[in-house]
Design a protein around this motif. Sequence first.
Motif, short mmCIF file in Angstrom:
data_model
loop_
_atom_site.label_atom_id
_atom_site.label_comp_id
_atom_site.label_asym_id
_atom_site.label_seq_id
_atom_site.Cartn_x
_atom_site.Cartn_y
_atom_site.Cartn_z
N PRO A 39 16.57 18.39 -4.10
CA PRO A 39 15.94 19.61 -3.56
C PRO A 39 16.93 20.59 -2.93
N SER A 40 17.96 20.07 -2.29
CA SER A 40 18.92 21.00 -1.68
C SER A 40 19.75 21.72 -2.73
N LEU A 41 20.02 21.09 -3.84
CA LEU A 41 20.72 21.78 -4.92
C LEU A 41 19.87 22.88 -5.53
N ALA A 42 18.56 22.66 -5.57
CA ALA A 42 17.66 23.64 -6.18
C ALA A 42 17.61 24.94 -5.39
N CYS A 84 10.60 14.20 -12.23
CA CYS A 84 9.86 15.37 -11.76
C CYS A 84 10.65 16.14 -10.71
N LEU A 85 11.34 15.44 -9.82
CA LEU A 85 12.21 16.12 -8.86
C LEU A 85 13.27 16.94 -9.60
N ALA A 86 13.87 16.33 -10.61
CA ALA A 86 14.92 17.03 -11.36
C ALA A 86 14.36 18.25 -12.09
N LEU A 87 13.21 18.10 -12.74
CA LEU A 87 12.64 19.22 -13.49
C LEU A 87 12.19 20.35 -12.56
N LEU A 88 11.55 20.00 -11.45
CA LEU A 88 11.14 21.04 -10.51
C LEU A 88 12.36 21.74 -9.90
N SER A 89 13.41 20.99 -9.66
CA SER A 89 14.62 21.60 -9.11
C SER A 89 15.27 22.55 -10.10
N ILE A 90 15.28 22.17 -11.35
CA ILE A 90 15.83 23.05 -12.38
C ILE A 90 15.01 24.34 -12.45
N LEU A 91 13.68 24.23 -12.39
CA LEU A 91 12.82 25.41 -12.41
C LEU A 91 13.03 26.29 -11.17
N ALA A 92 13.10 25.65 -10.00
CA ALA A 92 13.30 26.41 -8.77
C ALA A 92 14.65 27.12 -8.78
N TYR A 93 15.65 26.49 -9.34
CA TYR A 93 16.97 27.11 -9.43
C TYR A 93 16.98 28.23 -10.47
N ALA A 94 16.36 27.98 -11.62
CA ALA A 94 16.38 28.96 -12.71
C ALA A 94 15.61 30.23 -12.36
#
Length: 104
Positions: A39-42, A84-94
């Motif tokens: 989450p912090s990376l996102a 799901c954490l990884a996918l949501l983080s990718i979306l939040a970052y993108a």
Amino acid sequence: MVLRERRGRLGFYLLFALAVTASVQLVGVYLVFASLIVPSLAVRHYPEGRKLPFAYLVGVGGYGIGLVLSVMLDLPSGAPIVWCLALLSILAYAFGPRRPAALA
């Protein structure tokens, strides 16, 4: 004052070390470290006032969706939560704010 600040930091790190050690034994390495780091990376390029709320949303959303998928697909909970954490983080970052341009 300085001693109080150091004692506070030491207390935090000791408590953090105990919590991470206990949680790794309970739920596993990937789930604990994905929960701490992803989450912090996102939200690293978000404005200061929005980083913490969005990181919490990514974390809660990843856990919620991962647990629902785990129940629906009859899977162990750890892997769907991490995915799901990884996918949501990718979306939040993108879809989040762009990185500030480097100063020339």
